[in-house]
Design a protein around this motif. Structure first.
Motif, PDB file in Angstrom:
ATOM      1  N   THR A  53       0.839  -1.205   0.000  1.00  0.00           N
ATOM      2  CA  THR A  53       0.000   0.000   0.000  1.00  0.00           C
ATOM      3  C   THR A  53       0.870   1.249   0.000  1.00  0.00           C
ATOM      4  O   THR A  53       2.063   1.199   0.286  1.00  0.00           O
ATOM      5  N   SER A  54       0.230   2.363  -0.267  1.00  0.00           N
ATOM      6  CA  SER A  54       0.880   3.660  -0.079  1.00  0.00           C
ATOM      7  C   SER A  54       0.975   3.903   1.428  1.00  0.00           C
ATOM      8  O   SER A  54       0.224   3.302   2.215  1.00  0.00           O
ATOM      9  N   PHE A  58      -1.729   2.632   4.194  1.00  0.00           N
ATOM     10  CA  PHE A  58      -1.248   1.783   5.285  1.00  0.00           C
ATOM     11  C   PHE A  58      -1.746   2.331   6.620  1.00  0.00           C
ATOM     12  O   PHE A  58      -2.283   1.581   7.440  1.00  0.00           O
ATOM     13  N   ASP A  59      -1.572   3.631   6.834  1.00  0.00           N
ATOM     14  CA  ASP A  59      -2.021   4.235   8.090  1.00  0.00           C
ATOM     15  C   ASP A  59      -3.528   4.098   8.263  1.00  0.00           C
ATOM     16  O   ASP A  59      -4.010   3.775   9.343  1.00  0.00           O
ATOM     17  N   ILE A  68      -5.072  -5.819   9.032  1.00  0.00           N
ATOM     18  CA  ILE A  68      -3.982  -5.690   9.999  1.00  0.00           C
ATOM     19  C   ILE A  68      -2.700  -5.385   9.236  1.00  0.00           C
ATOM     20  O   ILE A  68      -2.585  -5.718   8.049  1.00  0.00           O
ATOM     21  N   PRO A  69      -1.724  -4.738   9.903  1.00  0.00           N
ATOM     22  CA  PRO A  69      -0.407  -4.638   9.262  1.00  0.00           C
ATOM     23  C   PRO A  69       0.092  -6.054   8.975  1.00  0.00           C
ATOM     24  O   PRO A  69      -0.030  -6.953   9.807  1.00  0.00           O
ATOM     25  N   ALA A  70       0.611  -6.271   7.780  1.00  0.00           N
ATOM     26  CA  ALA A  70       0.958  -7.624   7.338  1.00  0.00           C
ATOM     27  C   ALA A  70       2.108  -8.215   8.152  1.00  0.00           C
ATOM     28  O   ALA A  70       3.167  -7.604   8.259  1.00  0.00           O
ATOM     29  N   PRO A  71       1.878  -9.409   8.717  1.00  0.00           N
ATOM     30  CA  PRO A  71       2.967 -10.086   9.416  1.00  0.00           C
ATOM     31  C   PRO A  71       4.154 -10.283   8.470  1.00  0.00           C
ATOM     32  O   PRO A  71       3.974 -10.480   7.272  1.00  0.00           O
ATOM     33  N   TYR A  72       5.339 -10.219   9.023  1.00  0.00           N
ATOM     34  CA  TYR A  72       6.602 -10.425   8.292  1.00  0.00           C
ATOM     35  C   TYR A  72       6.977  -9.243   7.404  1.00  0.00           C
ATOM     36  O   TYR A  72       8.118  -9.121   7.020  1.00  0.00           O
ATOM     37  N   PHE A  73       6.063  -8.398   7.019  1.00  0.00           N
ATOM     38  CA  PHE A  73       6.364  -7.248   6.167  1.00  0.00           C
ATOM     39  C   PHE A  73       6.345  -5.960   6.993  1.00  0.00           C
ATOM     40  O   PHE A  73       7.325  -5.227   7.027  1.00  0.00           O
ATOM     41  N   ASN A  75       6.361  -5.411  10.136  1.00  0.00           N
ATOM     42  CA  ASN A  75       7.297  -5.312  11.255  1.00  0.00           C
ATOM     43  C   ASN A  75       8.735  -5.092  10.783  1.00  0.00           C
ATOM     44  O   ASN A  75       9.627  -4.924  11.579  1.00  0.00           O
ATOM     45  N   ARG A  76       8.938  -5.080   9.463  1.00  0.00           N
ATOM     46  CA  ARG A  76      10.237  -4.738   8.884  1.00  0.00           C
ATOM     47  C   ARG A  76      10.203  -3.345   8.243  1.00  0.00           C
ATOM     48  O   ARG A  76      11.068  -2.988   7.467  1.00  0.00           O
ATOM     49  N   GLY A  77       9.162  -2.586   8.548  1.00  0.00           N
ATOM     50  CA  GLY A  77       9.047  -1.219   8.067  1.00  0.00           C
ATOM     51  C   GLY A  77       8.418  -1.080   6.690  1.00  0.00           C
ATOM     52  O   GLY A  77       8.316   0.020   6.162  1.00  0.00           O
ATOM     53  N   MET A  78       7.996  -2.184   6.088  1.00  0.00           N
ATOM     54  CA  MET A  78       7.374  -2.123   4.770  1.00  0.00           C
ATOM     55  C   MET A  78       5.884  -1.831   4.915  1.00  0.00           C
ATOM     56  O   MET A  78       5.257  -2.226   5.893  1.00  0.00           O
TER      57      MET A  78
END
Length: 128
Positions: A53-54, A58-59, A68-73, A75-78
């Motif tokens: 997402t942009s 994302f926000d 939800i914020p995508a697991p594995y992505f 949490n790496r700032g993506m």
């Protein structure tokens, strides 16, 4: 949206490829870069869809029910989101965000790579 519908939708974009990897996830790429993943849900028997997402989307989506914020992505700032509510109510939204993810990833490819793949900037799906 089920996985068959997800795969059909993602496969309609120009110059995409599909591979099953990462624990049987349906991974869609353009120019070798991932733009959508079907799989990795919290519950194995329920689908979940992950997409880029942009920063603004994302926000916004991080606080919306069904996302939800995508697991594995994330949490790496993506800026990747996972749609976890796949009962069908959000299918139209999912199609919009998958289209946007494809657009973001395709525009991130070099002009040379887009030319090799036959992707014209004008042909990249616009936001609806």
């Amino acid at each position: 949206m089920n996985y068959d519908q997800f795969n059909q939708f993602c496969g309609a974009f120009p110059a995409t490829s599909h591979v099953v990897q990462w624990g049987d996830a349906h991974v869609w790429k353009v120019g070798g870069k991932v733009f959508a993943i079907g799989g990795w849900g919290r519950e194995k028997n329920l689908p979940a869809y992950t997409f880029k997402t942009s920063p603004l989307n994302f926000d916004f989506l991080s606080d919306q029910p069904g996302y939800i914020p995508a697991p594995y992505f994330a949490n790496r700032g993506m800026k990747w989101i996972q749609q976890v509510d796949t009962a069908g109510d959000l299918d139209e939204e999912l199609q919009y965000y998958l289209t946007e993810s494809y657009r973001l990833v395709a525009l991130g490819l070099s002009k040379r790579k887009r030319d090799e793949l036959g992707i014209q900037v004008a042909a990249i799906p616009e936001r609806k």
